[in-house]
Design a protein around this motif. Structure first.
Motif, mmCIF file in Angstrom:
data_model
loop_
_atom_site.group_PDB
_atom_site.id
_atom_site.type_symbol
_atom_site.label_atom_id
_atom_site.label_comp_id
_atom_site.label_asym_id
_atom_site.label_seq_id
_atom_site.Cartn_x
_atom_site.Cartn_y
_atom_site.Cartn_z
ATOM 1 N N ALA A 187 0.824 -1.208 0.000
ATOM 2 C CA ALA A 187 0.000 0.000 0.000
ATOM 3 C C ALA A 187 0.857 1.256 0.000
ATOM 4 C CB ALA A 187 -0.919 -0.005 1.221
ATOM 5 N N GLU A 188 1.981 1.218 0.674
ATOM 6 C CA GLU A 188 2.859 2.390 0.769
ATOM 7 C C GLU A 188 4.150 2.156 0.000
ATOM 8 O OE1 GLU A 188 2.263 0.691 3.900
ATOM 9 O OE2 GLU A 188 0.312 1.599 4.055
ATOM 10 N N ALA A 189 4.087 1.789 -1.256
ATOM 11 C CA ALA A 189 5.290 1.467 -2.021
ATOM 12 C C ALA A 189 5.938 2.691 -2.638
ATOM 13 C CB ALA A 189 4.963 0.471 -3.126
ATOM 14 N N ILE A 190 5.180 3.725 -2.934
ATOM 15 C CA ILE A 190 5.720 4.874 -3.654
ATOM 16 C C ILE A 190 6.158 5.939 -2.660
ATOM 17 C CG2 ILE A 190 5.207 6.668 -5.333
ATOM 18 C CD1 ILE A 190 3.151 4.753 -6.533
ATOM 19 N N HIS A 191 7.427 6.273 -2.738
ATOM 20 C CA HIS A 191 7.996 7.322 -1.899
ATOM 21 C C HIS A 191 8.403 8.477 -2.804
ATOM 22 C CE1 HIS A 191 7.914 4.479 1.388
ATOM 23 N NE2 HIS A 191 8.548 3.612 0.629
ATOM 24 N N ASP A 192 8.982 9.513 -2.234
ATOM 25 C CA ASP A 192 9.371 10.675 -3.037
ATOM 26 C C ASP A 192 10.451 10.349 -4.060
ATOM 27 O OD1 ASP A 192 7.577 12.238 -1.706
ATOM 28 O OD2 ASP A 192 9.027 12.929 -0.211
ATOM 29 N N ASP A 193 11.415 9.534 -3.677
ATOM 30 C CA ASP A 193 12.555 9.306 -4.563
ATOM 31 C C ASP A 193 12.694 7.875 -5.065
ATOM 32 O OD1 ASP A 193 13.076 8.355 -2.064
ATOM 33 O OD2 ASP A 193 15.193 8.907 -2.064
ATOM 34 N N HIS A 194 11.876 6.937 -4.602
ATOM 35 C CA HIS A 194 11.998 5.551 -5.062
ATOM 36 C C HIS A 194 10.684 4.792 -4.838
ATOM 37 C CE1 HIS A 194 12.677 5.033 -0.744
ATOM 38 N NE2 HIS A 194 12.379 3.766 -0.916
ATOM 39 N N VAL A 195 10.649 3.585 -5.396
ATOM 40 C CA VAL A 195 9.519 2.679 -5.218
ATOM 41 C C VAL A 195 10.069 1.407 -4.575
ATOM 42 C CG1 VAL A 195 7.746 1.324 -6.393
ATOM 43 C CG2 VAL A 195 8.313 3.606 -7.214
ATOM 44 N N ASP A 196 9.447 0.969 -3.478
ATOM 45 C CA ASP A 196 9.909 -0.244 -2.795
ATOM 46 C C ASP A 196 9.672 -1.458 -3.678
ATOM 47 O OD1 ASP A 196 10.672 1.103 -0.538
ATOM 48 O OD2 ASP A 196 8.790 0.747 0.524
ATOM 49 N N ARG A 197 10.692 -2.296 -3.791
ATOM 50 C CA ARG A 197 10.561 -3.556 -4.524
ATOM 51 C C ARG A 197 10.536 -4.747 -3.587
ATOM 52 N NH1 ARG A 197 14.319 -2.104 -9.721
ATOM 53 N NH2 ARG A 197 13.014 -0.391 -10.362
ATOM 54 N N TRP A 198 10.997 -4.565 -2.359
ATOM 55 C CA TRP A 198 10.932 -5.576 -1.320
ATOM 56 C C TRP A 198 10.931 -4.866 0.025
ATOM 57 C CZ3 TRP A 198 15.365 -4.856 -4.218
ATOM 58 C CH2 TRP A 198 16.451 -4.341 -3.542
ATOM 59 N N HIS A 199 10.559 -5.623 1.052
ATOM 60 C CA HIS A 199 10.610 -5.094 2.414
ATOM 61 C C HIS A 199 11.177 -6.181 3.314
ATOM 62 C CE1 HIS A 199 9.637 -2.327 5.604
ATOM 63 N NE2 HIS A 199 9.165 -3.361 6.304
ATOM 64 N N VAL A 200 12.156 -5.807 4.128
ATOM 65 C CA VAL A 200 12.816 -6.747 5.027
ATOM 66 C C VAL A 200 12.328 -6.492 6.446
ATOM 67 C CG1 VAL A 200 15.031 -7.514 5.933
ATOM 68 C CG2 VAL A 200 14.842 -6.843 3.539
ATOM 69 N N PHE A 201 11.811 -7.534 7.080
ATOM 70 C CA PHE A 201 11.418 -7.494 8.485
ATOM 71 C C PHE A 201 12.520 -8.194 9.269
ATOM 72 C CE2 PHE A 201 7.496 -7.434 6.031
ATOM 73 C CZ PHE A 201 6.824 -6.365 6.588
ATOM 74 N N HIS A 202 13.423 -7.410 9.879
ATOM 75 C CA HIS A 202 14.587 -7.981 10.556
ATOM 76 C C HIS A 202 14.206 -8.802 11.777
ATOM 77 C CE1 HIS A 202 17.637 -6.023 8.125
ATOM 78 N NE2 HIS A 202 16.872 -4.928 8.133
ATOM 79 N N ASP A 203 13.242 -8.331 12.566
ATOM 80 C CA ASP A 203 12.881 -9.048 13.788
ATOM 81 C C ASP A 203 12.167 -10.367 13.493
ATOM 82 O OD1 ASP A 203 10.856 -7.496 12.743
ATOM 83 O OD2 ASP A 203 9.875 -7.154 14.676
ATOM 84 N N GLU A 204 11.431 -10.456 12.384
ATOM 85 C CA GLU A 204 10.730 -11.690 12.007
ATOM 86 C C GLU A 204 11.556 -12.565 11.074
ATOM 87 O OE1 GLU A 204 6.956 -10.745 10.319
ATOM 88 O OE2 GLU A 204 6.556 -9.201 11.796
ATOM 89 N N ARG A 205 12.700 -12.055 10.602
ATOM 90 C CA ARG A 205 13.547 -12.749 9.619
ATOM 91 C C ARG A 205 12.714 -13.127 8.392
ATOM 92 N NH1 ARG A 205 18.301 -13.570 10.347
ATOM 93 N NH2 ARG A 205 18.481 -15.492 9.177
#
Length: 147
Positions: free
Chosen positions: A75-93
């Motif tokens: 839902a929140e993939a578009i930012h001012d300077d880039h578009v998220d292609r993946w998301h890393v959840f460090h605590d959940e691995r």
């Protein structure tokens, strides 16, 4: 000559009519019973991510408990300077790859499937590097030496 008696017809539901056109029975797969089902672009994307993840799991024991998921788009993939292609959840691995931002920004010509797979693999390498805190080029130093 006697006329045939009319039989009361049971009204068909619209769903049944769509599947049983002209009394021919249910439709079968296009490939037939003896051939494997066709794979879609979504299946190819998921298989590329799974193959790359299993390759990296074999090299790095830090990835034993890691989970790799595929989602269409966040839902929140578009930012001012880039578009998220993946998301890393460090605590959940856990790493979630977003298929549409990865594939839609390729700008490839028809028939360049190898380039698409390389881009997907590079996204997996970068996301795994972010998860375990290493440079993506350190993950498999000899993998792309033949290019």
């Amino acid at each position: 000559m006697p006329r045939p008696r009319r039989v009361a017809r049971v009204p068909h539901s619209p769903r049944r009519l769509a599947r049983d056109r002209h009394g021919r029975g249910l439709r079968s797969p296009v490939t037939g019973p003896h051939l494997p089902l066709l794979s879609t672009r979504i299946d190819e994307f998921e298989m590329t991510i799974a193959a790359t993840a299993s390759y990296l799991r074999g090299l790095w024991p830090e990835l034993d408990g890691a989970v790799f998921e595929v989602s269409q788009a966040p839902a929140e993939a578009i930012h001012d300077d880039h578009v998220d292609r993946w998301h890393v959840f460090h605590d959940e691995r856990r790493i979630v790859f977003f298929r549409l931002p990865i594939v839609r920004f390729l700008r490839l010509q028809e028939g360049e499937d190898k380039d698409e797979k390389l881009l997907i693999e590079s996204c997996v390498f970068r996301a795994v590097g972010e998860l375990i805190g290493r440079d993506p080029w350190e993950l498999a130093p000899g993998r792309y030496r033949h290019f």
